[in-house]
Scaffold this active site. Sequence first.
Site, PDB file in Angstrom:
ATOM      1  N   GLN A   1      -4.435  -2.194   9.948  1.00  0.00           N
ATOM      2  CA  GLN A   1      -4.320  -3.457   9.230  1.00  0.00           C
ATOM      3  C   GLN A   1      -4.870  -4.593  10.089  1.00  0.00           C
ATOM      4  O   GLN A   1      -4.493  -4.748  11.248  1.00  0.00           O
ATOM      5  CB  GLN A   1      -2.858  -3.711   8.841  1.00  0.00           C
TER       6      GLN A   1
ATOM      7  N   ASP B   1     -10.860   2.628   4.837  1.00  0.00           N
ATOM      8  CA  ASP B   1     -11.232   1.221   4.666  1.00  0.00           C
ATOM      9  C   ASP B   1     -12.758   1.045   4.655  1.00  0.00           C
ATOM     10  O   ASP B   1     -13.253  -0.029   4.304  1.00  0.00           O
ATOM     11  CB  ASP B   1     -10.654   0.373   5.814  1.00  0.00           C
TER      12      ASP B   1
ATOM     13  N   LYS C   1       0.843  -1.207   0.000  1.00  0.00           N
ATOM     14  CA  LYS C   1       0.000   0.000   0.000  1.00  0.00           C
ATOM     15  C   LYS C   1       0.873   1.251   0.000  1.00  0.00           C
ATOM     16  O   LYS C   1       0.601   2.213  -0.713  1.00  0.00           O
ATOM     17  CB  LYS C   1      -0.941  -0.015   1.212  1.00  0.00           C
TER      18      LYS C   1
END
Length: 302
Positions: free
Chosen positions: A102, A125, A58
Site C-alpha cells: 500500500q 497492482d 480490499k
Amino acid sequence: LGDKINKKIINGKKIAKDIKKNVGKGVLILAEKYKIFPRLDMILIGDNSESTLYTRAKRKYAKKLGIKSKIHRLPADISEKQVLGLIDELNDAPDTHGILVQLPLSQHISAQKVIDTIDPKKDVDGFTVYNMGNIFLGYKPYFYPCTPQGVIYLLKSVLGGDLSGLDVIMVGRSNIVGKPLSYMMINENMTVTVTHSYTKNLNELCREKDVIVSAVGNPGMIKADWVKEGAVCIDIGIKRRDIGDKVHLVGDFDYEEVIKKAGFITPVPGGVGPMTIAMLLLNTLKAALILNDINDQDIMVY
Ligand code: GUN
C-alpha cells in the site's frame, strides 16, 4: 430533465458489481476444478488512516468473493531491508498469488526498490518496471494497474469497444494513474495529451477534447466552461471534505455544473473507485491462473 441527467452518470458501482460477480464465479470454478484458492497479501507500513481504510476495504471485498487475504501491518520505523525480506518470502510462498504494497511509503523506504522486488507474476497492482515497461512498449503485461484498467473498462462500456481516434486529455502524471493510463490510451489508438501542474492553459486544452480524465485531487478544479458539449468526463480525484459533522468525498470536476454539459460523467464516490477494487480482485484471480499455468476460458472472462 432529471432523467436526462441520470443517463449521463456512469454507474461505476454497478459495473464493478458485475465484474466482481464474475470474479467470484471464477474463484469458485478454480477451487472446484483445480483446488486452488486465490490469496492476496497486502503490506501496510505505518498507520496512515487512509491506507488503513483502503487495505481493509480490499480485504472485505476479497473475502466476499472467496479470495483469501492477509494484511501484514508493519511499524512505521521498519527498515527497508526487513520489508524487502518479507516480499522475498511472499514471492517464494506458493499459496500467495497477489502481493500489494500500500502506497505511499515513508521517506526512509524506497518505493521503487520495494515495488520492484515483487515478482512481476504476483504484482497485482501492475506497478513493477516489468509490467509498466510492457505497457509502455504496447506489449501485454501480466497485470495492468487497477485504476487505469478500470477507466479503460468504463470508457469502453460507454463509448463502445473501439476508442480509436478519440482526443483525450490526461490531467496528472502519477506513476499509479496518469502515466500508465496515458500509455494504455495510446495503445487504444487514442490521441493523448498528458498534462500536469506545469501545464499552461489547461482549461483551453481541456475544452478541445472528447474525453477528459483527471487524477490530481484538486476539488472542483475542472469547471463547466472547460468542457466541450458531450465530452466524457472521468473523475479519479478524491478528497475528503468536512461539511458540518459529515465527511464528503469530492472529485476534480465541478460535478453539479459539468454534468449539464458532459455526455457522460463518473460521480465521486461511486464512479472509478469501485472499479479499482474490482480490478484488483480480477488481477488476484488472474495471478492464481498465471502462477499455475492455467488457461481456462470458463474462469478468465475478461
Ligand atoms: N495508494 C493509492 N492508490 C493505490 C493503489 O492503487 N495501490 C496501492 N498499492 N497503493 C495505492
